[in-house]
Design a protein around this motif. Structure first.
Motif, mmCIF file in Angstrom:
data_model
loop_
_atom_site.group_PDB
_atom_site.id
_atom_site.type_symbol
_atom_site.label_atom_id
_atom_site.label_comp_id
_atom_site.label_asym_id
_atom_site.label_seq_id
_atom_site.Cartn_x
_atom_site.Cartn_y
_atom_site.Cartn_z
ATOM 1 N N UNK A 24 0.830 -1.204 0.000
ATOM 2 C CA UNK A 24 0.000 0.000 0.000
ATOM 3 C C UNK A 24 0.866 1.256 0.000
ATOM 4 N N UNK A 25 1.913 1.264 0.821
ATOM 5 C CA UNK A 25 2.781 2.434 0.903
ATOM 6 C C UNK A 25 3.533 2.663 -0.409
ATOM 7 N N UNK A 26 3.974 1.581 -1.054
ATOM 8 C CA UNK A 26 4.742 1.729 -2.291
ATOM 9 C C UNK A 26 3.897 2.338 -3.403
ATOM 10 N N UNK A 27 2.682 1.817 -3.613
ATOM 11 C CA UNK A 27 1.867 2.339 -4.708
ATOM 12 C C UNK A 27 1.423 3.768 -4.406
ATOM 13 N N UNK A 28 1.190 4.101 -3.157
ATOM 14 C CA UNK A 28 0.834 5.472 -2.793
ATOM 15 C C UNK A 28 2.006 6.410 -3.088
ATOM 16 N N UNK A 87 6.879 -12.025 -9.952
ATOM 17 C CA UNK A 87 5.827 -11.047 -9.650
ATOM 18 C C UNK A 87 6.360 -9.933 -8.765
ATOM 19 N N UNK A 88 7.138 -10.295 -7.747
ATOM 20 C CA UNK A 88 7.672 -9.292 -6.832
ATOM 21 C C UNK A 88 8.624 -8.346 -7.561
ATOM 22 N N UNK A 89 9.427 -8.884 -8.474
ATOM 23 C CA UNK A 89 10.368 -8.038 -9.218
ATOM 24 C C UNK A 89 9.626 -6.993 -10.040
ATOM 25 N N UNK A 110 7.789 -4.358 -7.628
ATOM 26 C CA UNK A 110 8.683 -3.403 -6.987
ATOM 27 C C UNK A 110 9.021 -2.236 -7.919
ATOM 28 N N UNK A 111 9.097 -2.515 -9.213
ATOM 29 C CA UNK A 111 9.441 -1.475 -10.184
ATOM 30 C C UNK A 111 8.196 -0.768 -10.701
ATOM 31 N N UNK A 112 7.159 -1.535 -11.027
ATOM 32 C CA UNK A 112 5.925 -0.976 -11.572
ATOM 33 C C UNK A 112 4.732 -1.516 -10.794
ATOM 34 N N UNK A 113 4.501 -1.046 -9.576
ATOM 35 C CA UNK A 113 3.382 -1.592 -8.795
ATOM 36 C C UNK A 113 2.031 -1.350 -9.447
#
Length: 704
Positions: free
Chosen positions: A97-101, A360-362, A365-368
């Motif tokens: 949630x924090x990353x995409x925000x 998926x995680x890779x 992390x770059x393009x959430x």
């Protein structure tokens, strides 16, 4: 305990029960410890999905607080694997949630406030030939500081200057507008994608563009464009468009009829460069390297040929990924291929759900933001279903190679293909219905022929034709390639036009879609019989989706287009001469597999050049709908009287205050706040709006 007071005995009883349940959970998690790491990625993706679903910053903060508290509790409580699993999952939820925000704030860029016509100079960042439409789409960086730093403009191919490429400077006149929002609730949100691509305006050129300075496009883009042109010259028409899509990932040259047939038959994944294509390229590179190196006895004795072949396959996979534009399915497939090759080089079995979770995680992390796209969801759902199926004891016992006759071996291979195809189709249907409102039902049969045809006939023939073209000898192979692609198109059209080939759904509630995804993940990520518990949320979500009502009235955000859904499910549109986009939009959102009709011809409607009046009976009640459909001035007294006798009034103009319908008024002012609308008239009547779907996400204001 016999003489203990009743409350104390009750506490002891429940304490024992709780201890027993906890021990069973600990035993389960211990047995499934190899399956726990992928759930961290699920939690991370769930945090991203929650940010897209929740509609206000307050809700996002509440999610972060709850997830953070649960994570701290899981790590600080003195417990076992269950508490640690809770801590890691909650931490992943908060991080997602924090990353995409943070990502949404990081990519924020100026956007156009209102439509305008402008003449400007700009640097070309990207050139996309839309061959099937006869257009060229340009991504530009305007030199005018009054314009957004990045815009997207389409122009006819004939108005495009010769030698246009990335890095060129051009001058043009265009009508620009803010990125359009969802047309109707639940449809594709271009404004969201434009926000993350930092596109502040879109439009169409008015007249030809002038080349001010030539471009200096990158080597890969130049190769991609030249390769696409060469293939389309060798195979004209849609056949060449499909061949170009297989080689470069560019689907813009595929004709609309053929593209629709591929979608209806469940074969559209063949046009998107993904796992099938990467596997074919990597496998061919490895096989060719092994065979060539094995010709030298010295090299065969001195080198680990498998390791060298794996390296060659990795180089080929990375090169093909870059050549085709590094789209999400291709990147995902390339990452998986690289991990598999690493496992082969190390002598280990690398094909697993852990490998897929790492891929998926890779990407996330770059393009959430890619999580919200259909491409990401469809590609990962398909691969997850395949891996989960072949990890079951039943599949391992049935599909495992063994010493047997050729007919039994062939039958086992066909059974494996059928089972794999069925698993993929079941996995993809919910995603196709949610995003596109339709899904092909005969895809398993079509893919049974189309996948081997594409992998072992079309792609090798095309590769050989391209190779021999350097010697001027590729013409015969291009003929064979064209015949094979024509066979693929014949399959697509035959299956796509069959009766009952397509299932349609007007709208799937987001919570039902969430239950289906959660149930599917539970089925795929656990081992043993506990995975069957995932059938419960899956079935509940599927039942809710199937029972979802069809909207009775659909109105676009500009108020110009309206559709009344008739009793037989056919949408009847206000303006009979509407374009293909509007007609497809209403058909999909009404769950109708066909071309919409015209409201003029409906027996319950009375239409003139300037307005339409329709009486709709729903739930035992008659609803009168009034809509304007021209810019002609209507007498104030006549308009006020018509409004008073109507339940719903829809107009693309601003209606006077005296226009007071009995239930709902939708004019330019109110639709500017709500966006597109879906109205359900059966008891109780309700309204769904685009504004409610988008909430207070940052692109909401950019799309108004």
């Amino acid at each position: 305990m016999e003489g203990a007071p009743l409350p104390q005995r009750a506490r002891g009883y429940w304490k024992a029960r709780f201890s027993a349940v906890r021990e069973r959970i600990e035993a389960f998690l211990e047995a499934e410890r190899a399956q726990l790491p992928p759930w961290f990625v699920v939690g991370f993706a769930a945090g991203i999905a929650a940010w897209f679903t929740l509609d206000t910053p307050t809700a996002w903060l509440a999610l972060l607080a709850l997830a953070g508290g649960a994570s701290i509790a899981g790590f600080t409580l003195r417990g076992g694997r269950a508490e640690r699993a809770l801590g890691w999952f909650a931490l992943a939820l908060a991080l997602g949630c924090a990353l995409i925000w943070a990502r949404s704030a990081w990519v924020a860029a100026p956007h156009l406030e209102r439509p305008l016509i402008a003449s400007f100079d700009g640097r070309v960042e990207k050139v996309e030939p839309l061959v099937a439409k006869g257009d060229v789409r340009l991504t530009l960086a305007p030199a005018d500081p009054a314009l957004p730093p990045r815009v997207r403009v389409s122009l006819p191919a004939g108005d495009s200057p010769e030698g246009l490429s990335s890095g060129a400077r051009i001058r043009l006149r265009a009508r620009l507008a803010p990125p359009p929002p969802m047309a109707l609730p639940g449809t594709y949100d271009f404004a969201r994608d434009a926000w993350f691509r930092q596109i502040g305006a879109v439009g169409r050129a008015l007249g030809p563009a002038e080349l001010l300075a030539p471009g200096t496009d990158s080597g890969l883009e130049r190769i991609r464009n030249r390769l696409g042109r060469h293939i389309r010259e060798a195979l004209p028409g849609s056949t060449g468009g499909i061949a170009a899509a297989l080689a470069t990932g560019d689907q813009n040259a595929v004709g609309e009829e053929d593209a629709e047939a591929m979608r209806r038959s469940g074969l559209t994944h063949l046009l998107s460069v993904s796992g099938l294509h990467i596997a074919a390229v990597v496998g061919f590179a490895m096989l060719l390297t092994l065979k060539l190196l094995a010709l030298s006895e010295r090299l065969a004795l001195r080198l680990n040929l498998v390791l060298v072949a794996a390296f060659a396959g990795a180089v080929a996979g990375i090169g093909y990924t870059l050549l085709t534009g590094a789209q999400v399915p291709t990147v995902r497939s390339c990452i998986i291929a690289l991990l598999v090759l690493a496992g082969i080089a190390l002598g280990r079995d690398a094909i697993s759900l852990r490998l897929l979770a790492v891929a998926a995680l890779a990407i996330l992390l770059v393009r959430p933001e890619s999580l919200a796209g259909a491409s990401f969801q469809l590609s990962f759902a398909a691969v997850t279903a395949i891996i989960a199926l072949h990890s079951t004891a039943w599949a391992r016992s049935i599909f495992m190679r063994r010493d047997e006759g050729p007919f039994r071996r062939l039958g086992r291979a066909i059974l494996a293909m059928l089972a794999t195809g069925l698993a993929v189709e079941i996995a993809l249907i919910p995603f196709a219905l949610y995003h596109f409102h339709k899904a092909g039902l005969y895809g398993i049969l079509a893919n049974l022929v189309a996948i081997p045809l594409t992998t072992f006939v079309i792609m090798p023939l095309e590769a050989a034709a391209l190779l021999l073209d350097s010697l001027g000898l590729g013409a015969p192979l291009w003929v064979l390639t064209g015949l094979a692609i024509d066979g693929l198109l014949w399959i697509a059209h035959m299956v796509g036009s069959a009766k009952g080939a397509v299932a349609t759904l007007a709208a799937m509630p987001p919570w039902a879609f969430g239950l289906i995804v959660a149930g599917g993940l539970w089925l795929c990520l656990w081992n043993g019989r506990v995975r069957l518990a995932g059938l419960v949320p899956f079935a509940i979500g599927a039942a809710a989706a199937a029972a979802a009502p069809v909207p009775d009235l659909l109105v676009t955000g500009d108020g110009k287009h309206l559709a009344v859904v008739a009793d037989d499910g056919a949408p009847l549109i206000l303006r009979g001469r509407s374009g293909d986009f509007v007609r497809e939009l209403f058909a999909e959102n009404a769950g109708f597999d066909g071309d919409p009709g015209s409201l003029d011809s409906a027996p319950f409607a009375s239409c003139s050049r300037d307005s339409c009046l329709a009486d709709i009976v729903r739930g035992g009640r008659r609803w009168r709908v009034l809509s304007t459909r021209s810019s002609a001035l209507i007498a104030w007294s006549d308009l006020v009287a018509a409004c008073a006798s109507s339940d719903i009034v829809v107009s693309d103009r601003r209606l006077p205050r005296g226009c007071a319908p009995r239930w709902l008024r939708l004019d330019r002012q109110s639709l500017g706040r709500t966006g597109g609308i879906a109205i359900y008239l059966r008891s109780p009547p309700r309204v769904e709006t685009v504004a409610a779907r988008v909430g207070r996400h940052p692109w909401a204001s950019a799309a108004k």
